[in-house]
Design a protein around this motif. Structure first.
Motif, PDB file in Angstrom:
ATOM      1  N   ASP A  43      30.469 200.715  15.847  1.00  9.46           N
ATOM      2  CA  ASP A  43      30.258 199.280  16.064  1.00  9.46           C
ATOM      3  C   ASP A  43      30.401 198.967  17.553  1.00  9.46           C
ATOM      4  OD1 ASP A  43      29.941 196.599  15.909  1.00  9.46           O
ATOM      5  OD2 ASP A  43      31.762 196.202  14.742  1.00  9.46           O
ATOM      6  N   ASP A  44      29.390 199.308  18.279  1.00 10.38           N
ATOM      7  CA  ASP A  44      29.437 199.210  19.742  1.00 10.38           C
ATOM      8  C   ASP A  44      28.051 198.831  20.252  1.00 10.38           C
ATOM      9  OD1 ASP A  44      30.952 200.194  22.374  1.00 10.38           O
ATOM     10  OD2 ASP A  44      28.893 200.930  22.446  1.00 10.38           O
ATOM     11  N   GLU A  79      19.298 202.003  10.078  1.00 10.95           N
ATOM     12  CA  GLU A  79      19.320 200.752   9.313  1.00 10.95           C
ATOM     13  C   GLU A  79      20.446 200.772   8.299  1.00 10.95           C
ATOM     14  OE1 GLU A  79      17.371 198.688  11.331  1.00 10.95           O
ATOM     15  OE2 GLU A  79      18.075 197.587   9.598  1.00 10.95           O
ATOM     16  N   ARG A 126      23.751 200.141   9.931  1.00  9.15           N
ATOM     17  CA  ARG A 126      23.896 198.708  10.219  1.00  9.15           C
ATOM     18  C   ARG A 126      24.230 197.929   8.945  1.00  9.15           C
ATOM     19  NH1 ARG A 126      18.501 198.285  13.912  1.00  9.15           N
ATOM     20  NH2 ARG A 126      19.450 198.536  15.953  1.00  9.15           N
ATOM     21  N   LEU A 176      27.812 198.552   8.051  1.00 15.98           N
ATOM     22  CA  LEU A 176      28.687 197.780   8.932  1.00 15.98           C
ATOM     23  C   LEU A 176      28.717 196.316   8.518  1.00 15.98           C
ATOM     24  CD1 LEU A 176      27.975 199.293  12.445  1.00 15.98           C
ATOM     25  CD2 LEU A 176      30.240 198.743  11.554  1.00 15.98           C
ATOM     26  N   THR A 177      27.553 195.787   8.142  1.00 14.69           N
ATOM     27  CA  THR A 177      27.487 194.381   7.728  1.00 14.69           C
ATOM     28  C   THR A 177      28.274 194.180   6.435  1.00 14.69           C
ATOM     29  OG1 THR A 177      25.303 194.261   8.725  1.00 14.69           O
ATOM     30  CG2 THR A 177      25.894 192.489   7.218  1.00 14.69           C
ATOM     31  N   SER A 189      31.929 194.174   7.039  1.00 14.67           N
ATOM     32  CA  SER A 189      32.460 193.010   7.764  1.00 14.67           C
ATOM     33  C   SER A 189      32.568 191.772   6.878  1.00 14.67           C
ATOM     34  CB  SER A 189      31.587 192.710   8.976  1.00 14.67           C
ATOM     35  OG  SER A 189      30.343 192.207   8.542  1.00 14.67           O
ATOM     36  N   ARG A 214      34.227 191.140  23.490  1.00 18.39           N
ATOM     37  CA  ARG A 214      34.178 192.311  22.616  1.00 18.39           C
ATOM     38  C   ARG A 214      33.796 191.898  21.191  1.00 18.39           C
ATOM     39  NH1 ARG A 214      33.122 197.478  21.983  1.00 18.39           N
ATOM     40  NH2 ARG A 214      34.156 198.322  20.169  1.00 18.39           N
ATOM     41  N   THR A 264      29.684 191.638  20.485  1.00 18.52           N
ATOM     42  CA  THR A 264      28.842 192.670  21.086  1.00 18.52           C
ATOM     43  C   THR A 264      28.058 193.459  20.033  1.00 18.52           C
ATOM     44  OG1 THR A 264      30.750 194.134  21.144  1.00 18.52           O
ATOM     45  CG2 THR A 264      30.204 192.968  23.178  1.00 18.52           C
ATOM     46  N   GLY A 265      28.728 194.300  19.279  1.00 20.84           N
ATOM     47  CA  GLY A 265      28.017 195.209  18.381  1.00 20.84           C
ATOM     48  C   GLY A 265      27.412 194.544  17.162  1.00 20.84           C
ATOM     49  N   GLN A 266      28.052 194.749  16.031  1.00 20.94           N
ATOM     50  CA  GLN A 266      27.487 194.284  14.765  1.00 20.94           C
ATOM     51  C   GLN A 266      27.377 192.765  14.697  1.00 20.94           C
ATOM     52  OE1 GLN A 266      29.429 192.868  12.040  1.00 20.94           O
ATOM     53  NE2 GLN A 266      27.731 192.886  10.599  1.00 20.94           N
ATOM     54  N   TRP A 271      24.389 191.492  16.633  1.00 18.28           N
ATOM     55  CA  TRP A 271      23.175 191.910  15.917  1.00 18.28           C
ATOM     56  C   TRP A 271      22.917 190.987  14.723  1.00 18.28           C
ATOM     57  CZ3 TRP A 271      22.511 193.958  10.911  1.00 18.28           C
ATOM     58  CH2 TRP A 271      21.262 194.537  10.665  1.00 18.28           C
ATOM     59  N   LEU A 272      24.014 190.676  13.992  1.00 25.07           N
ATOM     60  CA  LEU A 272      23.888 189.811  12.810  1.00 25.07           C
ATOM     61  C   LEU A 272      23.518 188.389  13.231  1.00 25.07           C
ATOM     62  CD1 LEU A 272      24.247 190.206   9.766  1.00 25.07           C
ATOM     63  CD2 LEU A 272      26.573 189.332  10.000  1.00 25.07           C
TER      64      LEU A 272
END
Lengths: 231, 114
Positions: free
Chosen positions: A191-192, A220, A223, A226-227, A230, B2, B5-7, B10-11
């Motif tokens: 996650d960067d 994909e 991602r 990760l979604t 979260s 921070r 930045t990443g996820q 993007w979301l």
């Protein structure tokens, strides 16, 4: 058959050049690598990597007529002449068609491409259901030839920070593995803004993979994982 | 920073794109069916609570989408930290001013509502 081949020896040449070769046709030449080996007999200063000569080791990845591929599985008759051969784009050239893959393998190492499981090992083996095993298809077959990373503009722009399609495919291979218990750590590490999210979904990686794998689909899925993590 | 930045970034970029797409499609369909609404209709829309909320949400989505997109371009093409800082500061200022301008105009419109 006519070839234009990228030549560069940093110790001798001030700048790279393209050298033309004419190779008499031979019925024994089936793949591009066969022709390259004969060219090497003609000019032993020509340098390229090769090993298994059957698309398994990934050593002879190069840019063939503008498209990355493996010389050993590229049929010679399918190539338009002159055949233009260059090293993998975006990689530092060591000599001629040989590139420095140190950074590429550093990214590979960074994703910890091995099973992590903190549970005590069973007596025989860690079992998987057939469905869980099937989820690894299309991931474990990667031969790390770097055709995908060498054709990815995001990797050209940030080769030192973006893991690249090959490394991310390998990362997902272990994220998707039901026997691995470090999924959360692996996802947190990816996650960067650079490591994973430099991918702009250009999909050149999937387009050129000589093993017909889909790094873009793996990216994909990372991602998506990760979604989901979260939420 | 921070945290954005990443996820998350993007979301946010994808969700804001979805909102912008829906808003653009809705506006397009409205213009096709009803034609140009004229100033009084815009004013009535902006003074309606749902209308002002939508305008604010679309502006916020536009600014966030623009920020993530511009930041991506800067990270890809500008590798000198000083250049990056300058360009990102300019983009942030421009987007901030756009949002502020919409906020001020909307507040004035609501303040002068009959």
């Amino acid at each position: 058959m006519r070839f234009h081949i990228y030549r560069f020896d940093p110790d001798v040449d001030p700048r790279p050049r393209m050298q033309a070769y004419d190779l008499p046709d031979s019925p024994a030449d089936r793949m591009l690598l066969d022709a390259l080996v004969r060219l090497k007999d003609m000019d032993d200063s020509l340098s390229f990597r090769r090993s298994c000569r059957e698309g398994v080791c990934g050593s002879d990845a190069m840019n063939i007529n503008g498209r990355n591929g493996l010389a050993c599985i590229q049929p010679l008759h399918a190539l338009k002449q002159p055949v233009v051969l260059r090293p993998l784009p975006g990689f530092p050239v060591i000599r001629d068609l040989i590139v420095d893959m140190t950074q590429f393998f550093a990214h590979y190492e960074a994703v910890r491409p091995y099973l992590i499981n903190d549970q005590p090992p069973p007596e025989r083996e860690r079992l998987q259901s057939p469905q869980a095993r099937d989820s690894l298809n299309g991931l474990y077959e990667c031969i790390l030839c770097a055709c995908c990373s060498g054709f990815c503009p995001s990797y050209w722009w940030n080769p030192d920070k973006f893991i690249g399609p090959a490394g991310l495919l390998q990362a997902y291979r272990f994220i998707a593995d039901s026997r691995d218990t470090a999924t959360a750590e692996r996802l947190a590490d990816l996650d960067d803004v650079y490591k994973l999210y430099r991918c702009r979904t250009i999909m050149n990686c999937t387009e050129v993979c000589p093993k017909q794998l889909s790094p873009s689909r793996a990216i994909e899925r990372i991602r998506l994982a990760l979604t989901k993590a979260s939420i | 920073m921070r945290q954005f930045t990443g996820q998350r970034a993007w979301l946010v970029q994808r969700l804001s794109a979805l909102l912008l797409l829906c808003a653009t499609a809705a506006l397009g369909i409205y213009l096709l069916i009803e034609g140009p609404p004229g100033y009084p209709a815009w004013l009535a829309f902006a003074r309606h609570p749902a209308g002002s909320t939508l305008i604010l949400a679309v502006t916020a989505a536009l600014c966030l989408h623009g920020w993530v997109g511009a930041r991506d371009v800067v990270l890809d093409y500008l590798h000198r930290p000083a250049w990056r800082l300058c360009v990102l500061a300019l983009v942030a200022t421009a987007l901030g001013l756009v949002f502020l301008r919409v906020l001020v105009v909307l507040a004035a419109t609501l303040a002068h509502a009959p």
